[in-house]
Structure formats: structure tokens, C-alpha cells
Design a protein around this motif. Structure first.
Motif, mmCIF file in Angstrom:
data_model
loop_
_atom_site.group_PDB
_atom_site.id
_atom_site.type_symbol
_atom_site.label_atom_id
_atom_site.label_comp_id
_atom_site.label_asym_id
_atom_site.label_seq_id
_atom_site.Cartn_x
_atom_site.Cartn_y
_atom_site.Cartn_z
ATOM 1 N N LEU A 28 -92.315 -116.838 -40.390
ATOM 2 C CA LEU A 28 -90.792 -117.143 -40.592
ATOM 3 C C LEU A 28 -90.289 -117.667 -41.644
ATOM 4 C CD1 LEU A 28 -90.848 -119.021 -37.032
ATOM 5 C CD2 LEU A 28 -89.522 -116.609 -37.597
ATOM 6 N N SER A 29 -91.321 -118.395 -42.526
ATOM 7 C CA SER A 29 -90.408 -119.061 -43.453
ATOM 8 C C SER A 29 -90.715 -118.625 -44.917
ATOM 9 C CB SER A 29 -90.960 -120.516 -43.699
ATOM 10 O OG SER A 29 -92.319 -120.673 -44.098
ATOM 11 N N GLU A 30 -91.680 -118.003 -45.020
ATOM 12 C CA GLU A 30 -92.136 -117.205 -46.524
ATOM 13 C C GLU A 30 -91.081 -115.914 -46.628
ATOM 14 O OE1 GLU A 30 -96.072 -116.722 -47.132
ATOM 15 O OE2 GLU A 30 -96.635 -118.820 -46.609
ATOM 16 N N ARG A 31 -90.966 -115.756 -47.947
ATOM 17 C CA ARG A 31 -90.329 -114.734 -48.320
ATOM 18 C C ARG A 31 -91.060 -113.502 -48.411
ATOM 19 N NH1 ARG A 31 -86.894 -115.349 -53.348
ATOM 20 N NH2 ARG A 31 -88.815 -115.391 -54.207
ATOM 21 N N LEU A 32 -91.269 -112.948 -47.360
ATOM 22 C CA LEU A 32 -92.009 -111.789 -47.104
ATOM 23 C C LEU A 32 -90.917 -110.554 -46.941
ATOM 24 C CD1 LEU A 32 -94.675 -112.757 -44.492
ATOM 25 C CD2 LEU A 32 -94.923 -112.845 -46.902
ATOM 26 N N THR A 33 -91.417 -109.306 -47.418
ATOM 27 C CA THR A 33 -90.562 -108.187 -47.587
ATOM 28 C C THR A 33 -91.217 -107.063 -46.662
ATOM 29 O OG1 THR A 33 -89.776 -108.613 -49.730
ATOM 30 C CG2 THR A 33 -89.379 -106.234 -48.957
ATOM 31 N N VAL A 34 -90.740 -106.713 -45.639
ATOM 32 C CA VAL A 34 -91.149 -105.599 -44.790
ATOM 33 C C VAL A 34 -90.345 -104.283 -44.806
ATOM 34 C CG1 VAL A 34 -91.480 -105.087 -42.290
ATOM 35 C CG2 VAL A 34 -91.645 -107.438 -43.156
ATOM 36 N N ILE A 35 -91.363 -103.338 -45.018
ATOM 37 C CA ILE A 35 -90.618 -102.034 -45.164
ATOM 38 C C ILE A 35 -91.255 -101.079 -44.076
ATOM 39 C CG2 ILE A 35 -90.433 -99.831 -46.533
ATOM 40 C CD1 ILE A 35 -90.250 -101.955 -48.865
ATOM 41 N N GLU A 36 -90.397 -100.383 -43.405
ATOM 42 C CA GLU A 36 -91.276 -99.492 -42.437
ATOM 43 C C GLU A 36 -91.771 -98.381 -43.133
ATOM 44 O OE1 GLU A 36 -88.509 -98.439 -39.066
ATOM 45 O OE2 GLU A 36 -90.083 -97.478 -37.930
ATOM 46 N N HIS A 37 -92.939 -97.934 -42.978
ATOM 47 C CA HIS A 37 -93.715 -97.017 -43.268
ATOM 48 C C HIS A 37 -93.916 -95.974 -42.572
ATOM 49 C CE1 HIS A 37 -96.645 -95.413 -46.333
ATOM 50 N NE2 HIS A 37 -97.678 -95.260 -45.572
ATOM 51 N N GLY A 38 -94.042 -96.064 -41.174
ATOM 52 C CA GLY A 38 -94.312 -94.993 -40.206
ATOM 53 C C GLY A 38 -94.294 -95.680 -39.132
ATOM 54 N N PRO A 39 -94.429 -94.768 -37.726
ATOM 55 C CA PRO A 39 -94.486 -95.496 -36.532
ATOM 56 C C PRO A 39 -95.415 -96.750 -36.171
ATOM 57 C CG PRO A 39 -94.514 -92.999 -36.353
ATOM 58 C CD PRO A 39 -94.639 -93.548 -37.807
ATOM 59 N N ASP A 40 -95.097 -97.859 -35.892
ATOM 60 C CA ASP A 40 -95.658 -99.092 -35.977
ATOM 61 C C ASP A 40 -96.329 -99.602 -37.296
ATOM 62 O OD1 ASP A 40 -95.019 -99.493 -33.077
ATOM 63 O OD2 ASP A 40 -96.247 -97.831 -32.599
ATOM 64 N N VAL A 41 -96.231 -98.862 -38.277
ATOM 65 C CA VAL A 41 -96.720 -99.272 -39.656
ATOM 66 C C VAL A 41 -95.783 -99.619 -40.608
ATOM 67 C CG1 VAL A 41 -98.416 -98.255 -41.304
ATOM 68 C CG2 VAL A 41 -98.743 -97.401 -38.938
ATOM 69 N N TYR A 42 -96.079 -100.766 -41.297
ATOM 70 C CA TYR A 42 -95.351 -101.435 -42.230
ATOM 71 C C TYR A 42 -96.054 -101.887 -43.676
ATOM 72 C CZ TYR A 42 -92.093 -101.834 -38.021
ATOM 73 O OH TYR A 42 -91.501 -101.440 -37.073
ATOM 74 N N GLN A 43 -95.190 -101.738 -44.744
ATOM 75 C CA GLN A 43 -95.743 -102.376 -45.957
ATOM 76 C C GLN A 43 -94.911 -103.526 -45.950
ATOM 77 O OE1 GLN A 43 -93.877 -98.924 -47.689
ATOM 78 N NE2 GLN A 43 -95.612 -98.751 -49.262
ATOM 79 N N VAL A 44 -96.007 -104.755 -46.064
ATOM 80 C CA VAL A 44 -95.513 -105.967 -46.285
ATOM 81 C C VAL A 44 -95.761 -106.665 -47.529
ATOM 82 C CG1 VAL A 44 -95.667 -108.504 -45.005
ATOM 83 C CG2 VAL A 44 -95.605 -106.313 -43.602
ATOM 84 N N TYR A 45 -94.812 -107.157 -48.323
ATOM 85 C CA TYR A 45 -95.060 -107.694 -49.312
ATOM 86 C C TYR A 45 -95.178 -109.104 -49.661
ATOM 87 C CZ TYR A 45 -94.438 -102.860 -51.285
ATOM 88 O OH TYR A 45 -94.672 -101.531 -51.355
ATOM 89 N N SER A 46 -96.001 -109.804 -50.188
ATOM 90 C CA SER A 46 -96.219 -111.371 -50.161
ATOM 91 C C SER A 46 -94.905 -111.796 -51.125
ATOM 92 C CB SER A 46 -97.405 -111.633 -50.627
ATOM 93 O OG SER A 46 -97.873 -111.301 -51.989
ATOM 94 N N GLU A 47 -94.908 -113.046 -51.402
ATOM 95 C CA GLU A 47 -94.171 -113.728 -52.167
ATOM 96 C C GLU A 47 -94.384 -113.179 -53.386
ATOM 97 O OE1 GLU A 47 -94.008 -117.826 -51.379
ATOM 98 O OE2 GLU A 47 -92.566 -117.618 -49.534
ATOM 99 N N GLU A 48 -95.806 -113.164 -53.680
ATOM 100 C CA GLU A 48 -96.383 -112.606 -55.094
ATOM 101 C C GLU A 48 -96.220 -111.246 -55.261
ATOM 102 O OE1 GLU A 48 -98.109 -114.537 -52.737
ATOM 103 O OE2 GLU A 48 -97.681 -116.457 -53.407
ATOM 104 N N GLY A 49 -95.704 -110.413 -54.374
ATOM 105 C CA GLY A 49 -95.661 -109.151 -54.647
ATOM 106 C C GLY A 49 -96.683 -108.230 -54.161
#
Ligand SMILES: [Zn+2]
Length: 127
Positions: A28-49
Motif C-alpha cells: 500500500l505505502s511503497e511507490r511501486l509502479t504496476v504496468i499490465e503486461h498481459g492477462p493477469d500478468v504485470y510488471q511491477v517496478y520497485s522504488e529502486e526501479g
């Protein structure tokens, strides 16, 4: 008497620590970036990239926390939140319950403090 009751309640006070899951807190609190990659699949980037690949259906994640601890890591939890597949009302209820419990403890500690202040005043009569 109400005074002795509140004092007894105060003595029953124990250290309080809420039990909101640490991975939920981070999701909830960290600055994570979520990008939809496909059905039910996501790229999640940490605060460090750093990029992790998350499948919320399996679930699976490429991070060490998931691989070594086999727990639903913060990336999976965050992707589920962003995908709308996490019950946010249940999480909100869990947080509200923890707040209510904490408020009870605060009230109990305040009663204990008031009792100590009164005891000090009572002690002054003998000094
Ligand atoms: Zn992960």
C-alpha cells in the motif's frame, strides 16, 4: 469504585502492536509502479526501479521474497490491488479494527497516567 476499576484496567494494559501484514503495508505505502503486461500478468517496478514479473493468478513473482519465502510478496499484493482483485473493504475493515484496538489501549494508558498523577498528589499529603 470507579477509580480502582480504571486502575485495574490500566494494569491490564499490554504493549500493543497492530497485526496488519507487513507485505500489505508495503504494497500500500511503497511507490511501486504496476504496468499490465498481459492477462493477469504485470510488471511491477520497485522504488529502486527493479522490475519484477507478477502473475496474480498463479500467483508468482520473480522477486527473492516470493522465490525463497514462498509468500505472496508485496508485488503480488500491489498488482492485485491495481487489478481490482483484492478485497479492499476487507483490508479497510482490518485496519479500522486495529485502529479501534489501538484507541482502546490509548484510553487505558491515559487512565493509568491519570491514576499515577492522582497517586503523586496523594503522596504529597504525607511529605
Ligand atoms: Zn515479488
Amino acid at each position: 469504585m470507579s477509580t480502582s476499576t480504571s486502575y485495574d484496567e490500566a494494569l491490564a494494559t499490554r504493549p500493543f502492536k497492530h497485526e496488519i501484514d507487513k507485505r500489505d503495508r508495503r504494497a500500500l505505502s511503497e511507490r511501486l509502479t504496476v504496468i499490465e503486461h498481459g492477462p493477469d500478468v504485470y510488471q511491477v517496478y520497485s522504488e529502486e526501479g527493479i522490475e519484477y514479473l507478477v502473475d496474480i493468478r498463479e500467483p508468482s513473482c520473480t522477486c527473492p521474497d516470493f522465490i525463497y519465502r514462498e509468500a505472496d510478496c508485496k508485488h503480488i499484493r500491489r498488482a492485485r490491488i491495481e487489478a481490482g482483485s483484492r478485497d479492499l473493504d476487507a483490508l479497510d475493515t482490518e485496519i479500522q479494527d486495529a485502529l479501534d484496538t489501538l484507541d482502546d489501549h490509548i484510553a487505558s494508558l491515559a487512565a493509568q497516567r491519570a491514576e499515577l498523577v492522582r497517586l503523586r498528589r496523594d503522596l504529597d499529603h504525607f511529605g
